[in-house]
Design a protein around this motif. Structure first.
Motif, PDB file in Angstrom:
ATOM      1  N   LEU A  46      16.945  78.553  55.905  1.00  0.00           N
ATOM      2  CA  LEU A  46      16.931  79.886  56.512  1.00  0.00           C
ATOM      3  C   LEU A  46      16.183  80.897  55.655  1.00  0.00           C
ATOM      4  CD1 LEU A  46      20.567  80.004  57.904  1.00  0.00           C
ATOM      5  CD2 LEU A  46      18.455  79.849  59.240  1.00  0.00           C
ATOM      6  N   ARG A  73      18.077  71.397  64.197  1.00  0.00           N
ATOM      7  CA  ARG A  73      18.843  72.164  65.192  1.00  0.00           C
ATOM      8  C   ARG A  73      20.097  72.706  64.515  1.00  0.00           C
ATOM      9  NH1 ARG A  73      15.949  70.993  69.475  1.00  0.00           N
ATOM     10  NH2 ARG A  73      15.409  68.873  70.032  1.00  0.00           N
ATOM     11  N   LEU A  74      20.379  73.971  64.781  1.00  0.00           N
ATOM     12  CA  LEU A  74      21.547  74.626  64.212  1.00  0.00           C
ATOM     13  C   LEU A  74      22.584  74.850  65.285  1.00  0.00           C
ATOM     14  CD1 LEU A  74      19.715  77.281  61.994  1.00  0.00           C
ATOM     15  CD2 LEU A  74      20.497  74.988  61.343  1.00  0.00           C
ATOM     16  N   ASP A  75      23.843  74.981  64.858  1.00  0.00           N
ATOM     17  CA  ASP A  75      24.927  75.133  65.828  1.00  0.00           C
ATOM     18  C   ASP A  75      24.949  76.496  66.511  1.00  0.00           C
ATOM     19  OD1 ASP A  75      25.952  76.665  63.735  1.00  0.00           O
ATOM     20  OD2 ASP A  75      27.803  75.500  63.539  1.00  0.00           O
ATOM     21  N   ASP A  76      24.080  77.427  66.099  1.00  0.00           N
ATOM     22  CA  ASP A  76      24.006  78.719  66.784  1.00  0.00           C
ATOM     23  C   ASP A  76      22.897  78.745  67.837  1.00  0.00           C
ATOM     24  OD1 ASP A  76      21.692  78.895  65.270  1.00  0.00           O
ATOM     25  OD2 ASP A  76      22.269  80.719  64.202  1.00  0.00           O
ATOM     26  N   GLY A  77      22.266  77.576  68.087  1.00  0.00           N
ATOM     27  CA  GLY A  77      21.253  77.471  69.122  1.00  0.00           C
ATOM     28  C   GLY A  77      19.818  77.530  68.626  1.00  0.00           C
ATOM     29  N   ARG A  78      19.613  77.902  67.381  1.00  0.00           N
ATOM     30  CA  ARG A  78      18.252  77.943  66.843  1.00  0.00           C
ATOM     31  C   ARG A  78      17.768  76.550  66.468  1.00  0.00           C
ATOM     32  NH1 ARG A  78      18.744  82.303  62.121  1.00  0.00           N
ATOM     33  NH2 ARG A  78      20.861  81.451  62.081  1.00  0.00           N
ATOM     34  N   THR A  79      16.448  76.383  66.501  1.00  0.00           N
ATOM     35  CA  THR A  79      15.792  75.186  65.999  1.00  0.00           C
ATOM     36  C   THR A  79      14.748  75.632  64.996  1.00  0.00           C
ATOM     37  OG1 THR A  79      16.131  74.005  68.080  1.00  0.00           O
ATOM     38  CG2 THR A  79      14.446  73.142  66.589  1.00  0.00           C
ATOM     39  N   LEU A  80      14.818  75.088  63.788  1.00  0.00           N
ATOM     40  CA  LEU A  80      13.875  75.431  62.739  1.00  0.00           C
ATOM     41  C   LEU A  80      12.834  74.326  62.619  1.00  0.00           C
ATOM     42  CD1 LEU A  80      16.407  76.491  59.960  1.00  0.00           C
ATOM     43  CD2 LEU A  80      15.271  77.963  61.631  1.00  0.00           C
ATOM     44  N   VAL A 132      26.406  78.967  59.481  1.00  0.00           N
ATOM     45  CA  VAL A 132      25.582  78.192  60.397  1.00  0.00           C
ATOM     46  C   VAL A 132      25.436  76.785  59.851  1.00  0.00           C
ATOM     47  CG1 VAL A 132      23.315  78.014  61.478  1.00  0.00           C
ATOM     48  CG2 VAL A 132      24.329  80.256  61.098  1.00  0.00           C
ATOM     49  N   TRP A 142      12.319  69.085  62.272  1.00  0.00           N
ATOM     50  CA  TRP A 142      12.955  69.990  63.222  1.00  0.00           C
ATOM     51  C   TRP A 142      14.464  69.914  63.022  1.00  0.00           C
ATOM     52  CZ3 TRP A 142       9.721  73.107  65.677  1.00  0.00           C
ATOM     53  CH2 TRP A 142       8.378  72.716  65.761  1.00  0.00           C
TER      54      TRP A 142
END
Length: 84
Positions: free
Chosen positions: A70, A20-27, A5, A18
């Protein structure tokens, strides 16, 4: 361990980062976890560069891995205090 990811963007508000990850999640990560980012200027925080492994700020001497985000790890460079 290899993390597949990747971060795609980073934004800040008053007390959060914030990512944004390439799998659609935002942390959402508290800036308090990263004192260099917390105390850095908005202009310096905006100078992030994203590598396959994480986030980097040359002006703030800060590097944060996606794996660490993560895993929920914050700032890791200070020595831990222990009781005598």
């Amino acid at each position: 361990m290899s993390i597949s990811v990747r971060a795609t963007s980073v934004e800040f508000d008053d007390d959060q980062m914030w990512v944004r990850l390439d799998d659609g999640r935002t942390l959402g990560v508290p800036l308090a976890w990263y004192p260099r980012l917390l105390h850095g200027s908005a202009a310096d925080r905006d100078k992030v560069w994203i590598s396959p492994s994480g986030l980097h700020w040359d002006e703030l001497d800060e590097d944060i891995s996606v794996a660490g985000l993560l895993a929920g790890r914050g700032h890791m460079t200070q020595a831990k205090r222990s009781a005598a």
